[in-house]
Write an enzyme that holds these catalytic residues in place. Sequence first.
Site, PDB file in Angstrom:
ATOM      1  N   PHE A  49       0.828  -1.204   0.000  1.00 18.35           N
ATOM      2  CA  PHE A  49       0.000   0.000   0.000  1.00 18.35           C
ATOM      3  C   PHE A  49       0.865   1.257   0.000  1.00 18.35           C
ATOM      4  O   PHE A  49       1.908   1.289   0.651  1.00 18.35           O
ATOM      5  CB  PHE A  49      -0.918   0.026   1.229  1.00 18.35           C
ATOM      6  CG  PHE A  49      -1.941  -1.065   1.226  1.00 18.35           C
ATOM      7  CD1 PHE A  49      -3.112  -0.921   0.494  1.00 18.35           C
ATOM      8  CD2 PHE A  49      -1.728  -2.233   1.920  1.00 18.35           C
ATOM      9  CE1 PHE A  49      -4.057  -1.934   0.468  1.00 18.35           C
ATOM     10  CE2 PHE A  49      -2.676  -3.252   1.905  1.00 18.35           C
ATOM     11  CZ  PHE A  49      -3.838  -3.097   1.179  1.00 18.35           C
ATOM     12  N   GLU A  50       0.361   2.295  -0.670  1.00 21.23           N
ATOM     13  CA  GLU A  50       1.101   3.557  -0.751  1.00 21.23           C
ATOM     14  C   GLU A  50       1.276   4.215   0.619  1.00 21.23           C
ATOM     15  O   GLU A  50       2.126   5.087   0.791  1.00 21.23           O
ATOM     16  CB  GLU A  50       0.388   4.540  -1.674  1.00 21.23           C
ATOM     17  CG  GLU A  50      -0.975   4.964  -1.161  1.00 21.23           C
ATOM     18  CD  GLU A  50      -1.687   5.920  -2.109  1.00 21.23           C
ATOM     19  OE1 GLU A  50      -1.258   7.067  -2.209  1.00 21.23           O
ATOM     20  OE2 GLU A  50      -2.674   5.504  -2.746  1.00 21.23           O
ATOM     21  N   THR A  51       0.461   3.820   1.581  1.00 18.72           N
ATOM     22  CA  THR A  51       0.583   4.382   2.921  1.00 18.72           C
ATOM     23  C   THR A  51       1.841   3.883   3.627  1.00 18.72           C
ATOM     24  O   THR A  51       2.212   4.404   4.671  1.00 18.72           O
ATOM     25  CB  THR A  51      -0.641   3.983   3.762  1.00 18.72           C
ATOM     26  OG1 THR A  51      -0.931   2.602   3.501  1.00 18.72           O
ATOM     27  CG2 THR A  51      -1.846   4.821   3.400  1.00 18.72           C
TER      28      THR A  51
END
Lengths: 253, 325
Positions: A49-51
């Site tokens: 995930f980009e998080t």
Amino acid sequence: MEYTLKEMMTIVAARQIQDLDIVFCGTGISMLAAMAAKKINAPESVIFFETGAIDSRLEEIPMAVADSRVMFHTSSNGGLLDAFATMQNKITGDHVIGILGAAQIDKFGNLNSTVIGDYDHPKTRFSGSGGGCDVASFVPKSLIFMQQERRKFVKKLDYLTSPGYLDGPDGRTNAGLSRGGPMMVITNMGTMGFDDTTKEMYLSGYYPGITPEQILEKMEFSVDVSRAGEVAPPTAEELRILREECDPQGLIL
Amino acid sequence: MNVGQNKVMELKEAIATFVKPGSHLSIGGFTINRNPMAAVYEIIRQKIKNLHLYVHSNGQGMDELIGAGCISKLEIAYGGNGKFASTCIRFKKAVQAGTIEVEDYTNYQMTLRFLAGSMGIPFLPTRSSLGTDIINRWGFSKEMRKGSPKIPDEKLIEFENPFTGWCDTQKVVLVPAINPDVTIIHVQKADRSGNCRIEGLTFADVEQAKAAKHLVVTCETLCDNDELKKESNQNQIPFIHVDAVVHVPNGAFPTACYMHYDYDPQYLHMYADHAKDDDMYQAYLDRYVYTPQTHGALVELMGADAMARLAADPRTGYAANLDRS
């Protein structure tokens, strides 16, 4: 066996994911596709995930990429800086497969997720790029989810948020992007690929009960349909895993 | 920054001291997680207007600040709340009505901009957004930029690789630094001097925190000054960056705080319904923001049962089997 078009789209995407792929997923159906791939055909793919979460154990489906569910049982919980560096990194980035969505797409796979209408006085405002442009700029291949509608498959985007092949075969190189571009568009009616030479979209598949002509009617531009074949529907086992193991509460499906 | 040892304040005082009309503000968190909501509601209660907000992928905090009329300018990559509001509703309305000015970036660009600010350099390079309208189209005009000393004259600059093709790179995009007047973040643990420990994903909070002239930290747990130093490798922000430490249990509610509580699906759905209509939105603000004078009072209004449903399972860090439909 009965299935919905959303289920079909999810399974079609999951089948594109291979073992050892690092799958970048956004909210909704793309997360479900990554979860399904891991349980069906690519147990050694990595959910990302980009998080900043890498290899999350998704016991429940997250409602956003910042959902606490993506933070559980990860290899590391970093931040956006780590996540995008991993994609921009030429070594790790080469293994990332992006899954994107948008409000508009053109024949070169460029995406708009920002506005409809004039940018300064938009008719409709969307969420904006988020990490979409970053992913489309960095990773070698991506899958794109779209609803098959004329207003979404357009001759000219109202705003170019995420780069596909830009204006053609040399578009990305001329712009300074070193690799990448979309590999497949998955809609609720069929699938499109991009020609190796021209980088233009062509129809690669249509779902059972749907004809290429019906798909063309739902696009503002026309595409080559000569290479299209019928896409195999989801198997009973694929559907069972999707419904019972991935989204038992029916939050996305 | 403040190198002092005791920065504990009440929320009301911290907001009044550091957030002024026209301030350039940054808030931490990401869509439905760890937004500094108690601080956001306090800014709304104090009716601080004309703020210039910097966020990457924000959702609830940003949308409430816009809805309450506190924001005039916004630099952002993404305004959405996942399945609850795929485009934040008050944000969408404000952009369409032209009541706020918006400059669009990507998430990585916003993060690099905070990092550059935290490093004291004017810009950083990336490969992101070459060939796109994120470079070509500006929300803030050149004239407006030239007239504002706090923002750079250019949005983004395409730049030939000065190391002539090194790393197979011909071109990069230069992203300008951000140095907010004040950043506000919500963390799980802080001590009285401001050392911070974030559990789970940090998003871009650390960069946002270190780029700011002033940093206000709200925390779930307020620790004694030596406690967090026992396992200092788990801390992300040292006290020297911090100006105010505010103890606010449930301070990210209705967004989630990993290992403490989940986001509240009922509240977020209720909010999304009210945000669609101007009159209903005013009623929402009256009932949930203006009437409860403190965040504690808002949590009390929710009731103990509602909060108990959101309590994080200690194994997973979220509320397993929460009804999220």
